[in-house]
Write an enzyme that holds these catalytic residues in place. Structure first.
Site, PDB file in Angstrom:
ATOM      1  CG  ASP A  13      -0.259  -1.757  -0.403  1.00 31.72           C
ATOM      2  OD1 ASP A  13       0.049  -2.383  -1.549  1.00 31.72           O
ATOM      3  OD2 ASP A  13       0.218  -2.437   1.291  1.00 31.72           O
ATOM      4  CG  HIS A 156      -0.189   3.492   1.468  1.00 32.73           C
ATOM      5  ND1 HIS A 156       2.220   3.205   1.616  1.00 32.73           N
ATOM      6  CD2 HIS A 156       0.013   2.587   2.154  1.00 32.73           C
ATOM      7  CE1 HIS A 156       1.470   1.887   2.629  1.00 32.73           C
ATOM      8  NE2 HIS A 156       0.671   1.400   2.999  1.00 32.73           N
TER       9      HIS A 156
HETATM   10 ZN   LIG Z   1      -3.145  -1.442   3.626  1.00 25.87          ZN
END
Ligand SMILES: [Zn+2]
Length: 186
Positions: A13, A156
């Site tokens: 992400d 992430h």
């Molecule tokens: Zn996020």
């Protein structure tokens, strides 16, 4: 998802951005595994070449809104504008994959998204890789403990996560391979 199927889904992400995304792409290429990237539209606009690279290397892409907004802080129409704008820049109409920032949104937002054909993708394995306390071994232990057939693993490719995600990623992939998992694309 078929519980018999020994498949996991790696997801990243908050990218793309030039410090972390290319390093992650290198590891994924070297390990020959696909992943899914839930991107912030403003980052795609800033770094279109990274977005193109993600597509070219065969990963799947989804939206994470245009400005990484929380559904609880916006009206329904403002949130949907963010979702649509974040999706429009991806120019992928076939799968409308969406992951809400912070993993949360209101019920009305969720119902509206589903009605408009979005597939909402959350996760079941959270690596906490944005947190500096979660060094590589700790992340690896989370993955070992919680991964099941069909697990969606949340990582992430943000700058904040780089110091944790990058050293954890290859050992994580290699452990998953050693456990017989294949890597799916959402
Ligand atoms: Zn996020």
């Amino acid at each position: 998802m078929n519980p018999e199927e020994r498949v996991v889904y790696l997801t990243f992400d908050d990218g793309p951005q030039p410090d972390t995304t290319p390093v992650i792409l290198d590891i994924l290429r070297e390990e020959a595994v696909p992943a899914s990237f839930f991107m912030v539209g403003a980052n795609v606009a800033r770094y279109p070449e990274l977005y193109e690279q993600i597509l070219k290397e065969g990963h799947s892409v989804g939206s994470h809104t245009y400005n990484h907004v929380s559904g609880f802080k916006l009206s329904l129409s403002a949130y949907m504008d963010e979702v649509k704008r974040g999706h429009a820049i991806l120019q992928t109409q076939e799968h409308k994959l969406f992951r809400p920032p912070y993993g949360r949104m209101t019920l009305r937002e969720k119902n509206t998204l589903l009605k408009q054909g979005y597939t909402i993708v959350l996760w079941d394995v959270l690596t906490h890789d944005w947190d500096k306390e979660y060094y590589a071994d700790k992340i690896l232990n989370i993955v070992k403990r919680y991964t099941r057939n069909g697990s969606i693993i949340n990582c992430h490719d943000s700058l904040k996560a780089k110091a944790q995600t990058v050293p954890a990623l290859r050992p994580m992939i290699q452990w998953l391979k050693s456990e017989g998992y294949a890597f799916g694309k959402l």
